[in-house]
Design a protein around this motif. Structure first.
Motif, PDB file in Angstrom:
ATOM      1  N   LEU A   8     -12.805   9.792   1.998  1.00 54.63           N
ATOM      2  CA  LEU A   8     -12.480   8.933   0.899  1.00 54.63           C
ATOM      3  C   LEU A   8     -11.281   8.195   0.776  1.00 54.63           C
ATOM      4  N   ASP A   9     -10.363   9.004   1.518  1.00 51.15           N
ATOM      5  CA  ASP A   9      -9.105   8.159   1.416  1.00 51.15           C
ATOM      6  C   ASP A   9      -9.066   6.877   2.127  1.00 51.15           C
ATOM      7  N   TRP A  10      -9.647   6.626   3.232  1.00 51.44           N
ATOM      8  CA  TRP A  10      -9.929   5.744   3.979  1.00 51.44           C
ATOM      9  C   TRP A  10     -10.505   4.445   3.047  1.00 51.44           C
ATOM     10  N   TYR A  11     -11.713   4.963   2.382  1.00 51.77           N
ATOM     11  CA  TYR A  11     -12.467   4.121   1.592  1.00 51.77           C
ATOM     12  C   TYR A  11     -11.386   3.287   0.350  1.00 51.77           C
ATOM     13  N   ALA A  12     -10.560   4.338   0.089  1.00 51.97           N
ATOM     14  CA  ALA A  12      -9.778   4.061  -1.424  1.00 51.97           C
ATOM     15  C   ALA A  12      -8.460   3.055  -0.994  1.00 51.97           C
ATOM     16  N   THR A  13      -8.230   3.139   0.198  1.00 49.86           N
ATOM     17  CA  THR A  13      -7.138   2.392   0.662  1.00 49.86           C
ATOM     18  C   THR A  13      -7.574   1.248   1.656  1.00 49.86           C
ATOM     19  N   MET A  14      -8.737   0.989   1.868  1.00 47.78           N
ATOM     20  CA  MET A  14      -9.143   0.186   2.970  1.00 47.78           C
ATOM     21  C   MET A  14      -8.440  -1.041   3.010  1.00 47.78           C
ATOM     22  N   THR A  15      -8.223  -1.710   4.074  1.00 49.23           N
ATOM     23  CA  THR A  15      -7.788  -3.259   4.337  1.00 49.23           C
ATOM     24  C   THR A  15      -8.793  -3.598   5.428  1.00 49.23           C
ATOM     25  N   PRO A  16      -8.447  -5.012   5.419  1.00 46.24           N
ATOM     26  CA  PRO A  16      -9.189  -5.488   6.870  1.00 46.24           C
ATOM     27  C   PRO A  16      -8.695  -5.028   8.083  1.00 46.24           C
ATOM     28  N   GLN A  17      -7.371  -4.870   8.064  1.00 46.25           N
ATOM     29  CA  GLN A  17      -6.851  -4.057   9.137  1.00 46.25           C
ATOM     30  C   GLN A  17      -6.970  -2.400   9.462  1.00 46.25           C
ATOM     31  N   SER A  18      -7.457  -1.928   8.549  1.00 46.41           N
ATOM     32  CA  SER A  18      -7.762  -0.489   8.724  1.00 46.41           C
ATOM     33  C   SER A  18      -9.430  -0.292   8.892  1.00 46.41           C
ATOM     34  N   ILE A  19     -10.082  -1.181   9.027  1.00 46.76           N
ATOM     35  CA  ILE A  19     -11.503  -1.025   9.400  1.00 46.76           C
ATOM     36  C   ILE A  19     -11.699  -0.458  10.499  1.00 46.76           C
ATOM     37  N   SER A  20     -11.028  -0.736  11.561  1.00 52.13           N
ATOM     38  CA  SER A  20     -11.088  -0.108  12.833  1.00 52.13           C
ATOM     39  C   SER A  20     -10.763   1.440  12.941  1.00 52.13           C
ATOM     40  N   ARG A  21     -10.466   1.964  11.950  1.00 51.07           N
ATOM     41  CA  ARG A  21     -10.593   3.482  11.701  1.00 51.07           C
ATOM     42  C   ARG A  21     -12.071   3.972  11.694  1.00 51.07           C
ATOM     43  N   ALA A  22     -12.926   3.274  11.382  1.00 54.51           N
ATOM     44  CA  ALA A  22     -14.269   3.773  11.263  1.00 54.51           C
ATOM     45  C   ALA A  22     -14.643   4.876  12.376  1.00 54.51           C
ATOM     46  N   ALA A  23     -14.205   4.343  13.673  1.00 55.46           N
ATOM     47  CA  ALA A  23     -14.728   5.206  14.782  1.00 55.46           C
ATOM     48  C   ALA A  23     -14.076   6.649  14.668  1.00 55.46           C
ATOM     49  N   GLU A  24     -12.848   6.695  14.037  1.00 55.82           N
ATOM     50  CA  GLU A  24     -12.185   8.076  13.866  1.00 55.82           C
ATOM     51  C   GLU A  24     -13.231   9.089  12.833  1.00 55.82           C
ATOM     52  N   THR A  56     -15.576 -11.346  -0.600  1.00 61.41           N
ATOM     53  CA  THR A  56     -15.306 -11.130  -1.844  1.00 61.41           C
ATOM     54  C   THR A  56     -13.736 -11.253  -2.030  1.00 61.41           C
ATOM     55  N   ASP A  57     -13.222 -11.270  -3.131  1.00 64.17           N
ATOM     56  CA  ASP A  57     -11.492 -11.244  -3.244  1.00 64.17           C
ATOM     57  C   ASP A  57     -11.141  -9.847  -3.577  1.00 64.17           C
ATOM     58  N   ASN A  58     -10.082  -9.271  -3.058  1.00 64.14           N
ATOM     59  CA  ASN A  58      -9.620  -7.908  -3.657  1.00 64.14           C
ATOM     60  C   ASN A  58     -10.629  -6.774  -3.913  1.00 64.14           C
ATOM     61  N   PRO A  59     -11.493  -6.856  -2.910  1.00 62.92           N
ATOM     62  CA  PRO A  59     -12.394  -5.571  -2.765  1.00 62.92           C
ATOM     63  C   PRO A  59     -11.731  -4.224  -2.785  1.00 62.92           C
ATOM     64  N   HIS A  60     -12.108  -3.341  -3.389  1.00 60.29           N
ATOM     65  CA  HIS A  60     -11.515  -1.918  -3.341  1.00 60.29           C
ATOM     66  C   HIS A  60     -12.528  -1.037  -4.194  1.00 60.29           C
ATOM     67  N   PHE A  61     -12.360   0.392  -3.656  1.00 57.68           N
ATOM     68  CA  PHE A  61     -13.074   1.327  -4.210  1.00 57.68           C
ATOM     69  C   PHE A  61     -12.419   2.252  -4.970  1.00 57.68           C
ATOM     70  N   ILE A  62     -12.761   2.618  -6.176  1.00 63.45           N
ATOM     71  CA  ILE A  62     -12.127   3.653  -7.158  1.00 63.45           C
ATOM     72  C   ILE A  62     -12.807   4.901  -6.868  1.00 63.45           C
ATOM     73  N   ILE A  63     -12.467   6.087  -6.155  1.00 63.36           N
ATOM     74  CA  ILE A  63     -13.188   7.098  -5.893  1.00 63.36           C
ATOM     75  C   ILE A  63     -13.309   8.252  -7.235  1.00 63.36           C
ATOM     76  N   GLY A  64     -14.307   8.649  -7.631  1.00 59.49           N
ATOM     77  CA  GLY A  64     -14.463   9.373  -8.577  1.00 59.49           C
ATOM     78  C   GLY A  64     -14.678  10.909  -8.311  1.00 59.49           C
TER      79      GLY A  64
END
Length: 142
Positions: A8-24, A56-64
């Protein structure tokens, strides 16, 4: 930090550069499904995330809220993005299953595409709003 917290931290802070962390975070054959996608494998999941940033522009997730029990978890979220100059907020929830290594094997997103997105769009929104009103039950007045 639990496997759910890391995800969930990955989703909340995701950037185009951090997408490659999906394999972790995801098993090699992980299954991802939402109202528009039904894919298997880390590469396909990464493609969905890249598509999100490309269209989309400025996509981000707010975790509840989040709940974990054994190898399953559930989290609520709000996805916020700008599309053609208009800000959209989509409320949803995700069900996750984790393997013994702590990687996601199942990621199922639940959200109402008609209510949360389509009825808010120009052109297609009006008929969807009409249909929703037409099929909505009206409770009796006290």
């Amino acid at each position: 930090m639990t496997q759910l917290d890391a995800l969930l931290d990955w989703y909340a802070t995701m950037t185009p550069q951090s997408i490659s962390r999906a394999a972790e975070l995801y098993a090699a054959d992980a299954h991802f499904r939402d109202p528009f996608n039904d894919v298997r494998g880390v590469a396909a999941i990464e493609t969905i995330m890249r598509h999100m940033f490309a269209h989309t522009d400025n996509p981000h997730f707010i975790i509840g809220e989040r709940i974990a029990q054994g190898e399953q978890a559930f989290a609520t979220w709000t996805f916020v993005c700008t599309l053609r100059g208009r800000v959209y907020e989509i409320a949803g929830a995700s069900h996750f299953r984790f393997n013994q290594e702590g990687r996601v094997t199942l990621h199922r997103d639940y959200w109402d595409a008609a209510e949360e997105l389509l009825q808010k769009l120009p052109v297609v929104g009006a008929p969807i709003r009409w249909l929703r009103r037409r099929f909505a039950a009206v409770p009796p007045q006290p």
